[in-house]
Design a protein around this motif. Sequence first.
Motif, short mmCIF file in Angstrom:
data_model
loop_
_atom_site.label_atom_id
_atom_site.label_comp_id
_atom_site.label_asym_id
_atom_site.label_seq_id
_atom_site.Cartn_x
_atom_site.Cartn_y
_atom_site.Cartn_z
N TYR A 263 0.86 -1.19 0.00
CA TYR A 263 0.00 0.00 0.00
C TYR A 263 0.88 1.23 0.00
CZ TYR A 263 -3.53 3.35 1.62
OH TYR A 263 -4.38 4.42 1.74
N ASP A 264 0.59 2.15 -0.88
CA ASP A 264 1.33 3.41 -0.92
C ASP A 264 0.47 4.46 -0.20
OD1 ASP A 264 2.34 5.88 -1.51
OD2 ASP A 264 2.78 5.43 -3.61
N PRO A 265 0.87 4.84 1.04
CA PRO A 265 0.02 5.75 1.81
C PRO A 265 -0.08 7.15 1.20
CG PRO A 265 2.01 5.15 3.05
CD PRO A 265 2.06 4.40 1.76
N ASP A 266 0.93 7.58 0.45
CA ASP A 266 0.85 8.91 -0.16
C ASP A 266 -0.18 8.94 -1.27
OD1 ASP A 266 2.80 9.84 1.57
OD2 ASP A 266 4.41 9.13 0.26
N ALA A 267 -0.09 7.90 -2.12
CA ALA A 267 -1.04 7.84 -3.25
C ALA A 267 -2.37 7.22 -2.82
CB ALA A 267 -0.42 7.02 -4.38
N GLU A 268 -2.39 6.62 -1.62
CA GLU A 268 -3.58 5.90 -1.11
C GLU A 268 -4.01 4.82 -2.11
OE1 GLU A 268 -6.60 8.63 0.15
OE2 GLU A 268 -5.34 9.42 1.75
N ARG A 269 -3.03 4.04 -2.57
CA ARG A 269 -3.34 2.99 -3.54
C ARG A 269 -2.61 1.70 -3.21
NH1 ARG A 269 -6.18 5.41 -7.57
NH2 ARG A 269 -6.22 3.60 -8.93
N TYR A 270 -3.22 0.61 -3.58
CA TYR A 270 -2.61 -0.72 -3.46
C TYR A 270 -1.91 -1.03 -4.78
CZ TYR A 270 -5.43 -1.01 0.72
OH TYR A 270 -5.98 -0.75 1.95
N GLU A 271 -0.59 -1.20 -4.71
CA GLU A 271 0.19 -1.39 -5.94
C GLU A 271 0.46 -2.88 -6.16
OE1 GLU A 271 0.47 1.14 -7.70
OE2 GLU A 271 0.44 2.86 -6.35
N LEU A 272 -0.39 -3.52 -6.92
CA LEU A 272 -0.21 -4.95 -7.24
C LEU A 272 0.55 -5.04 -8.56
CD1 LEU A 272 -3.74 -6.22 -6.18
CD2 LEU A 272 -1.59 -7.08 -5.26
N GLU A 273 1.88 -4.90 -8.45
CA GLU A 273 2.69 -4.81 -9.67
C GLU A 273 2.65 -6.09 -10.49
OE1 GLU A 273 6.60 -3.35 -8.72
OE2 GLU A 273 5.72 -1.61 -7.72
N THR A 274 2.64 -7.25 -9.80
CA THR A 274 2.60 -8.51 -10.55
C THR A 274 1.34 -8.60 -11.39
OG1 THR A 274 3.34 -9.35 -8.42
CG2 THR A 274 3.28 -10.93 -10.21
N GLU A 275 0.25 -8.06 -10.84
CA GLU A 275 -1.02 -8.07 -11.57
C GLU A 275 -1.07 -6.94 -12.60
OE1 GLU A 275 -4.09 -9.99 -10.40
OE2 GLU A 275 -2.46 -11.13 -9.51
N GLY A 276 -0.14 -5.98 -12.43
CA GLY A 276 -0.16 -4.81 -13.31
C GLY A 276 -1.29 -3.87 -13.00
N VAL A 277 -1.73 -3.84 -11.72
CA VAL A 277 -2.82 -2.92 -11.38
C VAL A 277 -2.48 -2.10 -10.13
CG1 VAL A 277 -4.74 -4.19 -12.43
CG2 VAL A 277 -4.06 -4.71 -10.08
N SER A 278 -3.06 -0.92 -10.09
CA SER A 278 -2.96 -0.03 -8.94
C SER A 278 -4.39 0.29 -8.53
CB SER A 278 -2.21 1.24 -9.39
OG SER A 278 -2.37 2.26 -8.45
N LEU A 279 -4.74 -0.06 -7.28
CA LEU A 279 -6.15 0.02 -6.88
C LEU A 279 -6.36 0.97 -5.72
CD1 LEU A 279 -6.79 -3.85 -6.80
CD2 LEU A 279 -7.53 -2.28 -8.61
N ASP A 280 -7.44 1.73 -5.75
CA ASP A 280 -7.80 2.51 -4.56
C ASP A 280 -8.57 1.57 -3.61
OD1 ASP A 280 -10.34 2.25 -5.59
OD2 ASP A 280 -10.60 4.36 -6.06
N ARG A 281 -9.01 2.11 -2.47
CA ARG A 281 -9.64 1.24 -1.47
C ARG A 281 -10.83 0.46 -2.03
NH1 ARG A 281 -12.66 4.64 2.57
NH2 ARG A 281 -11.01 4.58 4.13
N ASP A 282 -11.72 1.17 -2.74
CA ASP A 282 -12.90 0.46 -3.24
C ASP A 282 -12.53 -0.56 -4.31
OD1 ASP A 282 -14.62 1.62 -1.48
OD2 ASP A 282 -15.07 3.33 -2.78
N GLY A 283 -11.52 -0.21 -5.11
CA GLY A 283 -11.05 -1.15 -6.13
C GLY A 283 -10.46 -2.39 -5.48
N MET A 284 -9.74 -2.19 -4.39
CA MET A 284 -9.14 -3.33 -3.67
C MET A 284 -10.24 -4.20 -3.07
SD MET A 284 -6.21 -4.75 -2.96
CE MET A 284 -5.66 -6.06 -1.88
N ILE A 285 -11.25 -3.56 -2.50
CA ILE A 285 -12.35 -4.33 -1.90
C ILE A 285 -13.05 -5.16 -2.99
CG2 ILE A 285 -14.64 -4.11 -0.82
CD1 ILE A 285 -13.46 -1.84 0.90
N THR A 286 -13.29 -4.55 -4.14
CA THR A 286 -13.92 -5.28 -5.25
C THR A 286 -13.07 -6.48 -5.65
OG1 THR A 286 -14.89 -3.22 -6.01
CG2 THR A 286 -14.82 -5.04 -7.60
#
Length: 437
Positions: A263-286
């Motif tokens: 989790y990058d607290p500055d950007a407030e995003r979950y960086e799943l690099e292996t998946e090639g996605v960067s998710l915000d909280r709701d995206g991560m929950i989904t």
Amino acid sequence: MRLRSFNPPCPDPTLVTEIAAVDAWEVLDSRGNPTVRATVDTAAGSGTFTVPAGASTGSHEAVELRDGDDRFGGMGVRGAVRAVREELAPVVVGHEVTEQATIDDALVAADGTDSLSALGANAVLAVSGAVARAAAATNGEPLYDYLSPGEPGGIPRPTVNIVSGGLHAHGGVELQDFLIVPMGAETYSEAIEVVWAVRKAVESRIADAGVRPLVADEGGFSPPMEGVVDAFELISAGIADAGFEPSVDDVAFAVDVAATHFYDPDAERYELETEGVSLDRDGMITQLLEWTETYPIVSLEDPLYEDDWEGYRRLAARLDDRVQLLGDDLLVTDRERIDRAIADSAATAVLVKMNQAGTLTRTTDVIERAHDAGLTAVVSARSGETCDSTMADLAVAYGAEQLKVGSLARSERLAKYNRLFEIEAELELPLVAVANA
Ligand code: 2PG
Ligand code: MG
């Protein structure tokens, strides 16, 4: 003549059970890093406890003291050892060894901070754990019997790491632990046989693909994978190869997402690099909900950032009842954070790690609080361990529903699993019932 002088000396029975000596050493854990080992002696018995260490530590854990000098890259614990010998030993020597709560209070008071950062949680826990073991030895009781507030009712269900990622695998997929849970097993021995068969089947698949099945910090495999789904698919295939069904009734999944660590607290995003996605909280929950709908997951540990209470509440409200929401970095075996999780309905299960709490009494208090509130207790090892098996006795003594030790490999993991074989043989108890089944 005074007759008394002809009587043989009559030892004061309390002296036999008083703490007579405390000592400590620097030893190495399963990653080869220094840690604290302490021994406590009474005239009738002695106990030794060695403190484990995490890699994916939560920022609210009790603080372990490291020397920060040139030895061991700064990871030496001579300061903590000195704290045991010079500060903590004088506090506990002379106490009745069975006065665990009083001794633990005195240890915390000697440190003087809530996080135990002055003398070090590693110094404090080393003594606290050794006191319990010395008390059991002094009483001539098995540790689980000595610790148990009632009659032990069952053996915790093992949740066993098969594939590792995150900080424990130094790369690989971001999610840290892909575990299996033998839901169909009724006894501990049966559960371990199921896990063994699945683990061997996964190992064969990895080797057949031309990859060396080397293991990560907790003994789990970490073959090259392109994403989270690859790990679930590999283990699902292994479950089927072993003759079982990937399902919530037979062999299910548990996942330690350890989300704080990507989790990058500055950007407030979950960086799943292996998946090639960067998710915000709701995206991560989904995304989390999608995984739980696709695979038979019964436990999600640390699915979100360690201070995202609002995220936990939202996820808890949407998660199927069959999936326990397990707090590790979120709750850090801390009474206040667990009270908050109960009040906020932010978790349904608590990971219990002695070194997050810092004393045995704080740890058992957390298990009792969790159970009072209807939460499941999962007693857990750390990624850096030794062959100390205290946590196995603790889990049985306090009726923890589940156990998390790592994989079925490496002696520091097997020390706990093998201790449970001993306890199972002694008590002839089945597994504790699955709370969320
Ligand atoms: C965890 C533990 C054990 P660590 O996150 O649950 O898997 O890891 O000891 O590194 O915190
Ligand atoms: Mg964890």
